[in-house]
Design a protein around this motif. Sequence first.
Motif, PDB file in Angstrom:
ATOM      1  N   ASN A 221     -19.237 -39.410  22.295  1.00 10.64           N
ATOM      2  CA  ASN A 221     -18.349 -38.014  22.363  1.00 10.64           C
ATOM      3  C   ASN A 221     -17.174 -37.859  22.639  1.00 10.64           C
ATOM      4  O   ASN A 221     -16.898 -38.573  23.517  1.00 10.64           O
ATOM      5  N   THR A 222     -16.173 -37.215  21.815  1.00  9.76           N
ATOM      6  CA  THR A 222     -15.006 -37.310  22.074  1.00  9.76           C
ATOM      7  C   THR A 222     -14.599 -36.265  22.974  1.00  9.76           C
ATOM      8  O   THR A 222     -13.169 -36.266  23.421  1.00  9.76           O
ATOM      9  N   VAL A 223     -15.260 -35.312  23.326  1.00  9.32           N
ATOM     10  CA  VAL A 223     -14.852 -34.199  24.200  1.00  9.32           C
ATOM     11  C   VAL A 223     -15.991 -34.428  25.316  1.00  9.32           C
ATOM     12  O   VAL A 223     -17.452 -34.252  25.065  1.00  9.32           O
ATOM     13  N   PRO A 224     -15.573 -34.071  26.609  1.00  7.53           N
ATOM     14  CA  PRO A 224     -16.649 -34.200  27.738  1.00  7.53           C
ATOM     15  C   PRO A 224     -17.493 -32.826  27.653  1.00  7.53           C
ATOM     16  O   PRO A 224     -17.103 -31.790  27.151  1.00  7.53           O
ATOM     17  N   GLY A 225     -18.586 -32.811  28.013  1.00  4.26           N
ATOM     18  CA  GLY A 225     -19.656 -31.619  27.748  1.00  4.26           C
ATOM     19  C   GLY A 225     -19.591 -31.008  29.193  1.00  4.26           C
ATOM     20  O   GLY A 225     -18.543 -31.162  30.118  1.00  4.26           O
ATOM     21  N   ASN A 226     -20.339 -29.931  29.304  1.00  2.00           N
ATOM     22  CA  ASN A 226     -20.643 -29.173  30.408  1.00  2.00           C
ATOM     23  C   ASN A 226     -20.845 -30.061  31.936  1.00  2.00           C
ATOM     24  O   ASN A 226     -21.711 -31.018  32.101  1.00  2.00           O
ATOM     25  N   TRP A 252     -14.183 -24.965  28.744  1.00  2.89           N
ATOM     26  CA  TRP A 252     -13.962 -25.754  27.434  1.00  2.89           C
ATOM     27  C   TRP A 252     -15.048 -26.081  26.568  1.00  2.89           C
ATOM     28  O   TRP A 252     -15.296 -25.759  25.372  1.00  2.89           O
ATOM     29  N   TRP A 253     -16.154 -26.359  27.146  1.00  2.00           N
ATOM     30  CA  TRP A 253     -17.319 -26.664  26.363  1.00  2.00           C
ATOM     31  C   TRP A 253     -18.252 -25.594  25.711  1.00  2.00           C
ATOM     32  O   TRP A 253     -18.872 -26.064  24.688  1.00  2.00           O
ATOM     33  N   THR A 278      -9.260 -38.758  16.181  1.00  2.00           N
ATOM     34  CA  THR A 278     -10.131 -37.639  16.428  1.00  2.00           C
ATOM     35  C   THR A 278      -9.372 -36.296  16.095  1.00  2.00           C
ATOM     36  O   THR A 278      -8.131 -36.394  15.879  1.00  2.00           O
ATOM     37  N   GLY A 279     -10.118 -35.328  15.969  1.00  2.00           N
ATOM     38  CA  GLY A 279      -9.437 -33.913  15.464  1.00  2.00           C
ATOM     39  C   GLY A 279      -8.840 -33.252  16.685  1.00  2.00           C
ATOM     40  O   GLY A 279      -8.625 -33.541  17.671  1.00  2.00           O
ATOM     41  N   ASN A 280      -8.272 -32.059  16.143  1.00  2.00           N
ATOM     42  CA  ASN A 280      -7.629 -31.077  16.888  1.00  2.00           C
ATOM     43  C   ASN A 280      -8.527 -30.527  18.220  1.00  2.00           C
ATOM     44  O   ASN A 280      -9.896 -30.584  18.049  1.00  2.00           O
ATOM     45  N   ALA A 281      -8.016 -30.072  19.162  1.00  2.00           N
ATOM     46  CA  ALA A 281      -8.612 -29.229  20.311  1.00  2.00           C
ATOM     47  C   ALA A 281      -8.765 -27.931  19.641  1.00  2.00           C
ATOM     48  O   ALA A 281      -8.043 -27.316  18.699  1.00  2.00           O
ATOM     49  N   ASN A 289      -8.896 -19.540  25.125  1.00  2.00           N
ATOM     50  CA  ASN A 289      -9.932 -19.534  25.972  1.00  2.00           C
ATOM     51  C   ASN A 289      -9.415 -20.537  27.299  1.00  2.00           C
ATOM     52  O   ASN A 289     -10.331 -21.081  28.117  1.00  2.00           O
ATOM     53  N   GLY A 290      -8.152 -20.219  27.847  1.00  2.00           N
ATOM     54  CA  GLY A 290      -7.681 -20.694  28.726  1.00  2.00           C
ATOM     55  C   GLY A 290      -7.514 -22.268  28.836  1.00  2.00           C
ATOM     56  O   GLY A 290      -7.559 -22.905  30.009  1.00  2.00           O
ATOM     57  N   ARG A 291      -7.505 -22.922  27.842  1.00  2.38           N
ATOM     58  CA  ARG A 291      -7.257 -24.286  27.717  1.00  2.38           C
ATOM     59  C   ARG A 291      -6.179 -24.737  28.520  1.00  2.38           C
ATOM     60  O   ARG A 291      -5.071 -24.078  28.077  1.00  2.38           O
TER      61      ARG A 291
END
Length: 705
Positions: A221-226, A252-253, A278-281, A289-291
């Motif tokens: 997974n390219t983005v961390p989860g909860n 973020w999740w 990997t793609g965009n955030a 969303n306060g990223r």
Amino acid sequence: MRISFMRKLGLASSLALAAGAIAVPGAMATVTEAMLRSVPGAEWLTYGGDYAEQRFSPLKQINEYNVDQLGLAWYADMDSARGQEATPLVHDGVLYVTTAWSMVKAYDAKTGKPLWAFDPKVPRSTLYRACCDAVNRGVALYGDKLFVAALDGRLLALDQKTGKVLWEKVTVPNQTDYTITGAPRIVKGRVLIGAAGSEYMARGYIAAYDTETGKEVWRFNTVPGNPAKGFGAEGINKAAHEAAAKTWGNKWWELGGGGTVWDSITYDPETNLVLFGTGNAEPWNPAANGRAGDSLYTSSIVAVNADTGQYAWHYQETPEDRWDFDSDQQITVADIVINGEKRHVALHAPKNGHVYVLDVKTGKFLSGTPWVPVNWATGLDPETGRPNINPDAKYEKTGKAFVSLPGAVGAHSWQPQSYSPKTGYLYIPTNLAGWPYLAAKDWKPGAIGWKIGMDGYAVSMPADLKIQEGAKAATKGQLVAWDVANRKAAWKIELKGPSNGGVLSTAGNLVFQGTSSGEFVAYTADKGEQLWSFPAQTGIIAAPMTYTIDGEQYVAVLAGWGGVWDVATGVLANKGGAGRNISRLLVFKLGAKGELPAPPPMNQMVLDPPPFTGTQAQATHGGQLYGRYCAMCHGDAAISGSLNPDLRHSGVIASADALKAIVIGGQLHQMGMVSFKAALKPADAEDIRMYIIKRANEDKALASR
């Protein structure tokens, strides 16, 4: 399906093809790991031509001295008028190609005789979550199987000889936020694929599946989860995801995060690493969303162990991405002499406008150089390559619109680049096109549609001839031959518009590329001199390939205008001049004399909208809703390209009830226009109608000047 040679085959063959298959005659050699590691020059066995994704062919029967004798050997019309992005593969005399809607065709590569056809029957309603047309970029071959990833998130294994389904598996986490448009890759007996969806609620990943059974072997997974659920990471990658979590902010999740692996996958046998982009955030607008922070591992190149999927290294090209600067563009591996030392490097020219050179084994930054005008950053740190971001480019902080160079379509999009070891040049299909960004106020994620936090209406193209003509003049394309060792352009070809085709280079000192204006062109690889062209009657965005059969070399390319530039950019959509889709596979060889039939006449549509009867407040509100929910398919400022309906011309806008039946009632969901009742009310549909009518009348007045 219209096939040019169908009359020669006769009715019996026509009926057999329609029934499903004409089996490939004779025994076929299985595609092995050894063949993929060292692809025979006569064949094209994997999407990028070889594991290094160089798209360079050692064939030279067709060369700079005789390419002017190239002619059409055969062609086949496709049964879809959507964008065509696939690279054909050739093995044992059979050419395999995908078309839009993830359909697969097999032909005799010498004669063009159709052998079998397969339709995965992707629901047309899938189109609403496919950001950039119902495209597919190709298949993978291994053993006696062919692998195709369908738009709706399925991975399928087919028999190479018959097209029969051997197994299929839904690989996406859900069939609401994800689609697949990319070509699978084969690595050590496993098929690798990711997914698209960074504008929805998708969390990026890449996964490997057993080629015999379809069983998942590993996933990164390219983005961390909860964090409360252990970041949703595999045990071997938990530390990598813990580190990435520190670079995000807020929850973020809840929106997935983006970072989808929708195209580039490169295997390097020397290091046993899989490199992928990997793609965009998600969302684009960090304030939505306060990223906060770099948002790893989005807009990056990531390397993992090919056997286990374990994280090895990453290099983030666009930290805190807020411009949709994906890094999913093709990654090419090559051995380059840099400062007198031979280096094993990854070459990357992503959306953000810089050519990066990285060490394959470690991911160390070696160089980064802009090859197009760049204004979102003032430069790169010479040691790390980290960009110095222009404060004005942080539109969510300034509250003002920012026109970025390059824009969201990218200085280089998905169209494949090519690297020639003979010239040392990287051939980059280049877009020179800006994009306006403005943060939406009080934005909240909706239940359907894009979730990017942008105000598309406020920055849409106005009905102002001077502004439109200025935008057109500033928007064009190039083919750039980039001298990697010396970090400069060796030569450039100026093209009418952006979104031109991918590139093939050959040992015959040739570079082939199709254009958005409808030409298939050959240049000298060393100097960029045009030697030959063929009028394809439609824009070409796919990349060509080449192969030999019975001592003759062929060059093939899939033609058919479409994709993101056509569906999203409004008045700029046909800047290249193509203007229509005629989906066809074109195959050339020396001395051939084939001709295409005359193209159908262009539709001449005259704006004749109903009168505007609403209020300015209605039109403004409708424009805001249109910019958020409609523009990605029907075009900026209600001006569509050639694929999707131009709503200004639609008779539906004359009836409030008719429009509501479609937008709210979902009357056309079978055609991809699903119901938006989860986000819109009947009054919203009426406001959108008023905006379209107002805009249509403004454009009618503009056309009469």
